[in-house]
Design a protein around this motif. Structure first.
Motif, short mmCIF file in Angstrom:
data_model
loop_
_atom_site.label_atom_id
_atom_site.label_comp_id
_atom_site.label_asym_id
_atom_site.label_seq_id
_atom_site.Cartn_x
_atom_site.Cartn_y
_atom_site.Cartn_z
N TYR A 42 5.63 -1.34 -20.63
CA TYR A 42 5.88 -2.04 -19.36
C TYR A 42 5.38 -1.20 -18.18
O TYR A 42 4.67 -1.70 -17.30
CB TYR A 42 7.37 -2.33 -19.24
N VAL A 43 5.72 0.08 -18.18
CA VAL A 43 5.27 0.95 -17.09
C VAL A 43 3.74 1.07 -17.10
O VAL A 43 3.09 1.07 -16.05
CB VAL A 43 5.94 2.34 -17.18
N GLN A 44 3.16 1.15 -18.28
CA GLN A 44 1.70 1.21 -18.37
C GLN A 44 1.07 -0.03 -17.74
O GLN A 44 0.07 0.05 -17.03
CB GLN A 44 1.26 1.30 -19.83
N LEU A 45 1.68 -1.17 -18.02
CA LEU A 45 1.18 -2.43 -17.47
C LEU A 45 1.23 -2.39 -15.94
O LEU A 45 0.27 -2.76 -15.26
CB LEU A 45 2.05 -3.57 -18.01
N ILE A 46 2.36 -1.90 -15.41
CA ILE A 46 2.49 -1.82 -13.95
C ILE A 46 1.44 -0.88 -13.38
O ILE A 46 0.84 -1.16 -12.34
CB ILE A 46 3.91 -1.35 -13.57
N LEU A 47 1.19 0.23 -14.07
CA LEU A 47 0.16 1.16 -13.59
C LEU A 47 -1.19 0.47 -13.51
O LEU A 47 -1.94 0.65 -12.55
CB LEU A 47 0.07 2.37 -14.53
N MET A 48 -1.49 -0.34 -14.52
CA MET A 48 -2.80 -1.02 -14.52
C MET A 48 -2.87 -2.03 -13.39
O MET A 48 -3.89 -2.13 -12.70
CB MET A 48 -3.05 -1.67 -15.87
N TYR A 49 -1.78 -2.79 -13.20
CA TYR A 49 -1.80 -3.73 -12.07
C TYR A 49 -1.93 -2.99 -10.75
O TYR A 49 -2.61 -3.45 -9.83
CB TYR A 49 -0.53 -4.59 -12.07
N ALA A 50 -1.28 -1.84 -10.65
CA ALA A 50 -1.37 -1.06 -9.41
C ALA A 50 -2.81 -0.67 -9.15
O ALA A 50 -3.32 -0.79 -8.02
CB ALA A 50 -0.48 0.17 -9.49
N GLY A 51 -3.52 -0.22 -10.20
CA GLY A 51 -4.92 0.16 -10.04
C GLY A 51 -5.76 -1.00 -9.54
O GLY A 51 -6.55 -0.87 -8.59
N ILE A 52 -5.57 -2.16 -10.19
CA ILE A 52 -6.34 -3.35 -9.78
C ILE A 52 -6.02 -3.71 -8.33
O ILE A 52 -6.91 -4.02 -7.54
CB ILE A 52 -6.04 -4.53 -10.73
N ASN A 53 -4.74 -3.65 -7.98
CA ASN A 53 -4.35 -3.96 -6.60
C ASN A 53 -4.93 -2.98 -5.60
O ASN A 53 -5.26 -3.35 -4.47
CB ASN A 53 -2.82 -4.00 -6.48
N ILE A 54 -5.05 -1.72 -6.00
CA ILE A 54 -5.65 -0.72 -5.10
C ILE A 54 -7.10 -1.10 -4.82
O ILE A 54 -7.55 -1.08 -3.67
CB ILE A 54 -5.54 0.70 -5.71
N LEU A 274 3.01 0.15 -3.28
CA LEU A 274 4.31 -0.35 -2.85
C LEU A 274 4.47 -1.82 -3.23
O LEU A 274 5.50 -2.25 -3.75
CB LEU A 274 4.44 -0.23 -1.34
N PHE A 275 3.42 -2.59 -2.97
CA PHE A 275 3.48 -4.02 -3.24
C PHE A 275 3.70 -4.28 -4.73
O PHE A 275 4.51 -5.13 -5.11
CB PHE A 275 2.19 -4.69 -2.79
N LEU A 281 10.19 -5.67 -8.67
CA LEU A 281 11.61 -5.76 -8.33
C LEU A 281 12.02 -7.22 -8.10
O LEU A 281 13.18 -7.59 -8.30
CB LEU A 281 11.90 -4.96 -7.06
N LEU A 282 11.06 -8.03 -7.68
CA LEU A 282 11.39 -9.42 -7.37
C LEU A 282 11.39 -10.31 -8.61
O LEU A 282 11.61 -11.51 -8.51
CB LEU A 282 10.39 -9.98 -6.35
N ARG A 283 11.13 -9.74 -9.77
CA ARG A 283 11.23 -10.54 -10.99
C ARG A 283 12.69 -10.78 -11.32
O ARG A 283 13.52 -9.88 -11.17
CB ARG A 283 10.60 -9.78 -12.16
N PRO A 284 13.03 -12.01 -11.77
CA PRO A 284 14.45 -12.33 -12.04
C PRO A 284 15.12 -11.31 -12.95
O PRO A 284 16.22 -10.83 -12.65
CB PRO A 284 14.36 -13.70 -12.72
N SER A 285 14.44 -10.92 -14.04
CA SER A 285 15.10 -10.01 -14.99
C SER A 285 15.36 -8.65 -14.36
O SER A 285 16.45 -8.09 -14.50
CB SER A 285 14.25 -9.87 -16.25
#
Ligand code: ADP
Ligand code: MG
Lengths: 368, 256
Positions: A42-54, A274-275, A281-285
């Motif tokens: 899960y954290v790896q996934l977030i890291l990848m999304y963060a990179g794409i967002n950057i 940050l985004f 954080l805004l995910r229901p779970s």
């Protein structure tokens, strides 16, 4: 004591090996993390999304921050990059057997987006401000409805079953490469041209800046990056449809840019990170887990009416956040400022005053 | 051969005729002034020469090249520099960047070299930085290189604008009311400065000014405009006593 630490810190920043060393460490980590499961999937996934967002935020900042235009087309360029790359990996390249062809598909996605960037660049020669913003919005809607109406690429249903080719090392590579290129562009004659257009386009023209060239290259680079980000995004999510690349996506990128601060690479990196975290954080779970300490008579109704509908609330919260940031915090975290590390040494030194005695008074680093 | 020739130049804004039948011949090394009441069309003449507006009639030739129809950046790249009546610096950028930007057409590297910071990039950037700092030093602004332009006091902003105009290495320099808002002491300094840069950079200068002290003090020829029409042209002595000029400035002169 503090002065001493500051001095050491400055010395560290001046070290020309700092960036290469950080990059090697970063690359090592990017390979090691998935290999040895150092972080949860899960954290790896977030890291990848963060990179794409950057990538997305830094490249949109080139147009919206440095040039001072307001483009809503970024999601459209993402879509072009995503669909191009996906068609290549699914229908053209035998990527399953040759994973090293993946970067070629991603690159092709970037090129396709850059080509379409011309469609926005050319009107920008004539119109500015609100009118150009409307043209970018129109572009976004045209791209979306074109995709919806081409059956060959799945129409409104989109494409599923995309191979998961986007990995942490690839995201790291593209993020570093593209941020480096955008930064180089900004600290070149073209980047200064972009800045002068934002400040005063007519004066810039009169000072020999070829404003058309400058705008053309800036839009091309910006949309190229968005195309790459789209390609990476598609091979991470493994599913694309026109709905993913609509105005909501553009709004997300706008929030990253304005939150981080206009005309700042460091700011966009902060804003995108940050985004990404905020979105998780805004995910229901996640939200439910975070708020589970509340007494149940508060938690239960909150969960029923708000937390479980966060997917819909998101559509309200994010645009609202954009409006609030633009109204009350127009400079964002780093607006018009930059981390020293991103400014080329030559540029920093050029702005310092060295008086004939060789003493060096404070030079300003917050220039933009 | 004349450096700049304007022949029968006219310009209309809608129905308003801002400039009509404007003729001008500037030779290398000239220092000439354009004077006239507010709204006479002086700034419009500058805008026509530099390509901000396209002349509706006539032709403007610079060293044998027709300027009418060219973009401002193409004209600037031919080495025509200018300043503005209302200061138009790049306000949020550093003093150094203001001057560096005006080198744009003289920097030789491709977008790809710029993107990768390779090839000619380093050499060219260093050359431009050195030249910009030299210009700032000449105008005693070097210690402010890292300052944001809008934080400079008014007088220094005016100086920076001239430095920026010199960065395009002009052969022809157009100064639009350079002394506006200056006190007599500052005007003296400005006069010395104009004469000095004219020598040092081998400039031809055309300037618009209301300060008669400056105009009469350093200009060799004066052109008087009123309602877009040329009233008179000649050396300061002649202009001072020209009846039409006195009339335009002082109103109707009674008989006798
Ligand atoms: N962009 C414009 N549109 C319409 N009218 C203009 C424009 N610029 C100048 N004018 C008009 O042209 C005339 C000459 O203006 P200008 O050249 O600025 O005068 P000066 O510099 O001699 O004071 C004035 O009447 C002014 O109102
Ligand atoms: Mg004027």
């Amino acid at each position: 004591m503090i002065a001493l630490m500051r001095e050491q810190w400055d010395l560290l920043l001046e070290n020309r090996w700092l960036v290469p060393i950080l990059l090697v460490i970063g690359f090592g980590l990017a390979f090691a993390i998935p290999e040895y499961n150092l972080l949860s999937v899960y954290v790896q996934l977030i890291l990848m999304y963060a990179g794409i967002n950057i990538i997305l935020a830094v490249s949109l900042n080139l147009v919206n921050g440095y040039m001072g235009e307001f483009s809503l087309a970024h999601a459209g360029f993402m879509a072009v990059g995503a669909y191009t790359a996906v068609l290549l990996t699914m229908k053209v390249f035998p990527v399953a057997g040759f994973p090293f062809l993946f970067p070629c598909a991603v690159f092709a996605g970037g090129l396709a987006a850059a080509l379409l960037g011309i469609i926005v660049a050319i009107p920008s020669f004539k119109v500015r401000g609100d009118y150009l913003a409307i043209i970018t919005l129109a572009f976004l809607m045209i791209v979306k409805s074109l995709i919806e109406n081409i059956d060959f690429i799945g129409g409104p249903r989109g494409i599923s079953g995309i191979m998961k080719l986007t990995t942490l090392p690839w995201v790291f590579f593209w993020t570093v490469a593209l941020v480096w290129m955008v930064r180089n562009f900004i600290y070149s004659k073209y980047g200064r041209g972009v800045l002068s257009i934002r400040e005063d386009e007519i004066a810039s023209d009169l000072m020999s800046v070829n404003t058309r060239h400058v705008k053309f290259f800036a839009f091309m680079l910006s949309s190229f990056c968005a195309g790459i980000a789209g390609a990476l995004f598609a091979h991470l999510l493994q599913f694309i449809s026109p709905r993913i690349f609509d105005i909501t996506k553009s709004t997300d990128i706008l929030i990253m840019v304005y939150l981080g601060g206009i005309a700042s690479i460091g700011g966009s990196i902060l804003g995108a990170t940050l985004f990404t975290v905020l979105l998780e954080l805004l995910r229901p779970s996640t939200m439910a887990a975070l708020l589970s300490w509340l007494p149940s008579f508060v938690f239960e109704p909150l969960n029923e009416h708000f937390i479980s509908h966060l997917g819909v609330w998101r559509m309200v919260i994010m645009p609202l956040a954009l409006i609030l940031v633009m109204l009350y915090w127009p400079r964002g975290i780093m607006g018009l400022r930059e981390f020293r590390g991103f400014i080329p040494r030559r540029d920093r030194e050029a702005h310092h005053y060295i008086n004939p005695q060789g003493e060096e008074p404070d030079g300003a680093t917050d220039r933009r | 051969m004349a450096l700049l020739t304007a022949a029968k130049v006219g310009h209309q804004f809608g129905g308003l005729c801002a400039v009509a039948d404007f003729n001008l011949e500037l030779h290398h090394g000239d220092l000439m002034a354009v004077i006239g009441p507010n709204g006479a069309g002086k700034t419009t003449v500058f805008n026509l020469i530099t390509g901000v507006y396209r002349a509706t009639e006539g032709s403007i030739c610079f060293k044998g090249t027709e300027l009418v129809g060219k973009n401002p950046n193409q004209i600037a790249a031919l080495h025509i520099g200018r300043t503005f009546q209302n200061i138009r610096l790049f306000r949020d950028l550093s003093v150094l960047d203001n001057v560096r930007i005006a080198h744009h057409a003289q920097i030789n590297y491709t977008p790809l070299e710029g993107l990768l910071h390779l090839g000619r990039y380093r050499r060219e950037e260093q050359r431009i930085i050195d030249n910009s700092r030299l210009l700032l030093a000449i105008f005693k602004l070097e210690h402010l290189a890292g300052e944001t332009a809008k934080n400079l006091p008014y007088g220094l902003q005016r100086r920076l604008e001239i430095a920026r105009a010199l960065a395009i290495s002009p052969e022809l320099l157009l100064l639009d009311e350079p002394a506006a808002g200056m006190n007599p002491n500052e005007i003296d300094q400005l006069m010395a400065l104009i004469q000095w840069i004219r020598q040092e950079f081998k400039l031809t200068i055309l300037l618009i000014e209301h300060q008669m002290k400056l105009v009469m003090g350093i200009c060799e020829r004066i052109k008087v405009l009123d309602f877009g029409v040329t009233l008179a042209e000649g050396p300061p002595k002649m202009i001072q006593n020209h009846p039409k000029v006195l009339e335009a400035y002082l109103g109707e002169i009674p008989d006798g």
